[in-house]
Design a protein around this motif. Structure first.
Motif, short mmCIF file in Angstrom:
data_model
loop_
_atom_site.label_atom_id
_atom_site.label_comp_id
_atom_site.label_asym_id
_atom_site.label_seq_id
_atom_site.Cartn_x
_atom_site.Cartn_y
_atom_site.Cartn_z
N GLY A 6 -18.04 24.08 -64.12
CA GLY A 6 -17.18 25.23 -63.83
C GLY A 6 -17.56 26.44 -64.66
N ARG A 7 -18.51 26.27 -65.55
CA ARG A 7 -18.95 27.42 -66.35
C ARG A 7 -19.81 28.35 -65.50
N LYS A 8 -19.70 29.62 -65.83
CA LYS A 8 -20.47 30.63 -65.08
C LYS A 8 -21.54 31.21 -65.99
N ARG A 20 -22.93 21.27 -71.30
CA ARG A 20 -22.42 20.59 -72.51
C ARG A 20 -21.15 21.30 -72.95
N TRP A 21 -20.11 20.55 -73.20
CA TRP A 21 -18.92 21.16 -73.76
C TRP A 21 -18.21 20.14 -74.64
N SER A 22 -17.33 20.62 -75.48
CA SER A 22 -16.74 19.78 -76.52
C SER A 22 -15.39 19.23 -76.08
N ALA A 23 -15.43 18.19 -75.25
CA ALA A 23 -14.18 17.55 -74.84
C ALA A 23 -13.48 16.94 -76.06
N LEU A 80 -5.34 14.24 -84.51
CA LEU A 80 -4.57 13.90 -83.31
C LEU A 80 -5.46 13.50 -82.14
N TRP A 81 -6.63 14.13 -82.05
CA TRP A 81 -7.54 13.78 -80.95
C TRP A 81 -8.74 12.97 -81.43
N ALA A 82 -9.19 13.21 -82.67
CA ALA A 82 -10.42 12.54 -83.14
C ALA A 82 -10.18 11.05 -83.41
N ALA A 118 -30.22 20.85 -85.92
CA ALA A 118 -30.15 19.38 -85.74
C ALA A 118 -28.86 19.00 -85.03
N TRP A 119 -27.76 19.64 -85.42
CA TRP A 119 -26.47 19.38 -84.75
C TRP A 119 -26.57 19.71 -83.25
N ALA A 120 -27.22 20.82 -82.93
CA ALA A 120 -27.32 21.20 -81.52
C ALA A 120 -28.11 20.15 -80.74
N ARG A 134 -17.85 16.95 -80.66
CA ARG A 134 -17.13 18.16 -81.06
C ARG A 134 -17.31 18.33 -82.55
N ALA A 135 -17.89 19.45 -82.95
CA ALA A 135 -18.01 19.76 -84.38
C ALA A 135 -16.62 20.06 -84.92
N ILE A 136 -16.42 19.72 -86.18
CA ILE A 136 -15.09 19.89 -86.80
C ILE A 136 -15.25 20.56 -88.16
N GLY A 137 -14.82 21.83 -88.21
CA GLY A 137 -14.78 22.51 -89.50
C GLY A 137 -13.48 22.23 -90.23
N GLY A 138 -12.48 21.81 -89.49
CA GLY A 138 -11.16 21.55 -90.07
C GLY A 138 -11.10 20.19 -90.73
N GLU A 157 -21.56 20.19 -94.58
CA GLU A 157 -21.56 21.22 -93.53
C GLU A 157 -20.37 21.08 -92.58
N VAL A 158 -20.26 19.94 -91.95
CA VAL A 158 -19.31 19.83 -90.85
C VAL A 158 -19.07 18.35 -90.56
N ALA A 159 -17.93 18.05 -89.98
CA ALA A 159 -17.72 16.71 -89.42
C ALA A 159 -17.99 16.81 -87.92
N GLN A 183 -15.57 29.55 -71.55
CA GLN A 183 -16.64 30.43 -71.08
C GLN A 183 -17.28 31.12 -72.29
N ARG A 184 -18.09 32.09 -72.05
CA ARG A 184 -18.75 32.83 -73.12
C ARG A 184 -18.59 34.32 -72.87
N ARG A 185 -18.68 35.10 -73.95
CA ARG A 185 -18.64 36.55 -73.75
C ARG A 185 -19.92 36.98 -73.02
C1 LIG Z 1 -18.85 24.75 -87.07
C2 LIG Z 1 -17.83 24.39 -86.03
C3 LIG Z 1 -16.55 24.07 -86.42
C4 LIG Z 1 -15.60 23.69 -85.47
N1 LIG Z 1 -14.36 23.25 -85.89
C5 LIG Z 1 -13.50 22.73 -84.98
C6 LIG Z 1 -12.27 22.14 -85.40
O1 LIG Z 1 -11.96 22.05 -86.60
N2 LIG Z 1 -11.46 21.64 -84.44
C7 LIG Z 1 -11.76 21.71 -83.11
O2 LIG Z 1 -10.98 21.22 -82.29
N3 LIG Z 1 -12.92 22.26 -82.69
C8 LIG Z 1 -13.79 22.77 -83.58
N4 LIG Z 1 -15.00 23.31 -83.16
C9 LIG Z 1 -15.32 23.34 -81.71
C10 LIG Z 1 -15.41 24.78 -81.18
O3 LIG Z 1 -14.12 25.32 -81.06
C11 LIG Z 1 -16.15 24.77 -79.83
O4 LIG Z 1 -17.47 24.30 -80.03
C12 LIG Z 1 -16.19 26.17 -79.22
O5 LIG Z 1 -14.91 26.56 -78.79
C13 LIG Z 1 -17.13 26.24 -78.02
O6 LIG Z 1 -16.74 25.31 -77.05
P1 LIG Z 1 -17.75 24.21 -76.46
O7 LIG Z 1 -18.33 23.46 -77.65
O8 LIG Z 1 -16.89 23.33 -75.59
O9 LIG Z 1 -18.80 24.92 -75.72
C14 LIG Z 1 -15.94 23.69 -84.09
C15 LIG Z 1 -17.25 24.04 -83.71
C16 LIG Z 1 -18.19 24.38 -84.66
C17 LIG Z 1 -19.61 24.66 -84.20
#
Ligand SMILES: Cc1cc2nc3c(=O)[nH]c(=O)nc-3n(C[C@H](O)[C@H](O)[C@H](O)COP(=O)(O)O)c2cc1C
Length: 198
Positions: A6-8, A20-23, A80-82, A118-120, A134-138, A157-159, A183-185
């Motif tokens: 569904g992405r454009k 690829r998207w972060s479900a 909650l989701w992880a 490497a993450w990509a 899904r990368a997690i900065g939180g 760096e990141v979880a 989507q993207r800008r």
């Molecule tokens: C460095 C980094 C940190 C992120 N931290 C979080 C997070 O803490 N929680 C979360 O739900 N998503 C997190 N994300 C996911 C981003 O919100 C998501 O990659 C972005 O909205 C683009 O969406 P897409 O990956 O589905 O294309 C993080 C992504 C990156 C790259």
């Protein structure tokens, strides 16, 4: 053009990148070593400054004793989701590098940049194999450092959550409305040209 997710896209990039998207909705299936190590293998082939390969992967699969520890590092909203992930990864990068011909470590200027590459790779390989990342900065990176014995010359760096994507009904209700590819800008806002306007 509109892709399967569904992405454009404005130009014809391969679906590998656009779809690829972060479900966040995961089934709770544990990932096999075969798949998990295929993701690490893809990450291994990322480019890096002087081929320094500063990335290091720490991980806990969902049925491993350390999974709960990894989960506890995340802020509550991410837990909650992880909690349904097949594995959680903590990605760290080495801040120093011993250059060819030298015996002394020097600062690795690109350790974070390279580790992002490497993450990509990992995320794209997962997507190809039917897994979501899904990368997690939180998360509490200092607690991660302490509890996972990360040495001082590594940056935390990141979880990363890796999960088998499932129905959004599996998700905590807070996230169900968000569970679709974003989507993207416009590309023109990222591609500046030869110079920024004076
Ligand atoms: C460095 C980094 C940190 C992120 N931290 C979080 C997070 O803490 N929680 C979360 O739900 N998503 C997190 N994300 C996911 C981003 O919100 C998501 O990659 C972005 O909205 C683009 O969406 P897409 O990956 O589905 O294309 C993080 C992504 C990156 C790259």
């Amino acid at each position: 053009m509109t892709y399967a997710s569904g992405r454009k896209a404005e130009y014809r990039a391969d679906p590998l990148f656009v779809d690829r998207w972060s479900a966040r909705a995961y089934t709770g299936e544990e990932i096999s070593d075969d798949i998990l190590f295929a993701l690490f293998e893809a990450a291994r082939w990322a480019p890096s400054a002087s081929n320094s390969q500063p990335w290091r992967f720490l991980y806990a699969k969902r049925n491993a004793p350390d999974f709960d520890l990894y989960l506890s590092l995340l802020v509550e909203r991410n837990r909650l989701w992880a909690k349904n992930a097949g594995a959680l990864v903590v990605l760290v990068s080495k801040k120093t590098h011993i250059r060819p011909g030298s015996s002394e470590p020097t600062p690795a200027r690109y350790h974070t940049f390279d580790t992002g590459a490497a993450w990509a790779n990992l995320a794209l390989q997962a997507s190809l194999l039917g897994w979501s990342t899904r990368a997690i900065g939180g998360f509490d990176s200092e607690a991660a450092r302490r509890q996972l014995n990360v040495p001082d010359d590594y940056a935390v760096e990141v979880a990363i959550a890796i999960g088998r994507p499932g129905d959004k009904a599996l998700l905590h209700e807070d996230f169900q409305a968000l569970e679709s590819p974003n989507q993207r800008r416009p590309l023109a806002e990222s591609v500046i040209g030869a110079r920024f306007p004076a």
